[in-house]
Design an enzyme around this catalytic site. Structure first.
Site, short mmCIF file in Angstrom:
data_model
loop_
_atom_site.label_atom_id
_atom_site.label_comp_id
_atom_site.label_asym_id
_atom_site.label_seq_id
_atom_site.Cartn_x
_atom_site.Cartn_y
_atom_site.Cartn_z
N ARG A 132 -38.51 43.93 37.30
CA ARG A 132 -37.16 43.53 36.88
C ARG A 132 -36.54 44.59 35.96
O ARG A 132 -37.19 45.12 35.07
CB ARG A 132 -37.22 42.20 36.13
CG ARG A 132 -35.87 41.91 35.45
CD ARG A 132 -35.66 40.51 35.04
NE ARG A 132 -36.74 39.96 34.26
CZ ARG A 132 -36.84 38.66 34.00
NH1 ARG A 132 -35.95 37.81 34.47
NH2 ARG A 132 -37.84 38.22 33.28
N ARG A 165 -37.06 43.94 29.88
CA ARG A 165 -37.12 42.96 28.79
C ARG A 165 -38.45 43.07 28.06
O ARG A 165 -39.48 43.27 28.66
CB ARG A 165 -36.98 41.56 29.38
CG ARG A 165 -35.68 40.90 28.97
CD ARG A 165 -35.40 39.68 29.77
NE ARG A 165 -36.36 38.60 29.59
CZ ARG A 165 -36.23 37.41 30.15
NH1 ARG A 165 -35.19 37.15 30.90
NH2 ARG A 165 -37.14 36.47 29.97
#
Ligand code: AP5
Ligand code: MG
Ligand code: ZN
Length: 225
Positions: A132, A165
């Site tokens: 991601r 993240r």
């Protein structure tokens, strides 16, 4: 267009595609996308007390305490753009949060309309998390393999450099999955028992999942156009 007030909850484990799907479904439903994780990250970026408090839990892959989370989401839902309802992502995540939401909506004469639960096996989730990439400017979510930007590492919308993240580290992801199974998955029965849950097969292409979500929503007449 009807004056229906709609609350739809996207339920699903970490990286099941809640954010990806919500970004597309919000346009179809004409509803604001309210994501508790995004609200925490926004607070953290602005260095608010709430953000710093939440960071402690998020970095460990634990849930932020219910009282703090409920207050933050209710505040968001009370803003004018949510007058017609909201597409909730990542909230509720505990039975206590679900009860608080039910009570607040009931007090205003509203209720949850539908809870699509995006189901994806754990091993697929781990692969999704590791690839991601996110845009710090517009929040767009990409995947290096499954949903790559046109130019690697660069946002298609605004040219910003993509980032990973902090809680997407493998160890934190394992804890987030464990927390989902222990504390959030009981919501599946909670909403199933109320006749609101719809299982969505999440281990398919992004487009196929979106199409299943739209037909689930359309079947029960929840779209507003
Ligand atoms: P939050 O931000 O909500 O994270 P999460 O639930 O772990 O979910 P993610 O955002 O990681 O995944 P997603 O389902 O949105 O998937 P995405 O679309 O990005 O919460 C973070 C933390 O905040 C929590 O751990 C907790 O500490 C705190 N928190 C938040 N809410 C809380 C609450 N209510 N109570 C207490 N604490 C709370 O997709 C993932 C990747 O897969 C992307 O790269 C995407 O491109 C790719 N992808 C998506 N769909 C597909 C597909 N069909 N095929 C292939 N790849 C796909
Ligand atoms: Mg998300
Ligand atoms: Zn962007």
């Amino acid at each position: 267009m009807t004056e229906q007030v709609l609350y739809i909850i996207l339920l699903g484990p970490p990286a099941s595609g809640k954010g990806t799907q919500a970004a597309q479904l919000r346009e179809f439903l004409e509803l604001p996308h309210v994501a508790s994780g995004d609200l925490f990250r926004e607070n953290l970026k602005n260095e608010t007390e709430l953000g710093l408090q939440a960071k402690e839990y998020m970095d460990r892959g634990e849930l932020v305490p219910d009282d703090v989370t409920i207050a933050m989401v209710m505040d968001r839902l009370s803003r004018p753009d949510c007058a017609g309802g909201a597409l909730l992502d990542g909230f509720p995540r505990t039975i206590a949060q679900a009860r608080a939401l039910d009570a607040a909506l009931a007090a205003a004469g509203h209720r949850v309309a539908l809870v699509p639960c995006i189901q994806v096996p754990d091993d697929v989730l781990v692969e999704r998390v590791s690839g991601r990439r996110l845009c710090p400017v517009c929040g767009e979510s990409y995947h290096v393999r499954f949903n790559p930007p046109e130019e690697p590492g660069i946002c298609d919308n605004d040219g910003a450099e993509l980032y990973q993240r902090e809680d997407d580290q493998p160890e934190t992801v394992r804890r987030r999955l464990q927390v989902y199974h222990e504390q959030t998955s009981p919501l599946i029965d909670y909403y199933r028992n109320r006749g609101l849950l719809i299982d969505i097969q999440g281990d398919q292409s992004i487009e196929a999942v979106q199409s299943d979500l739209r037909s689930a929503v359309s079947k029960i007449g929840l779209f507003r156009k």
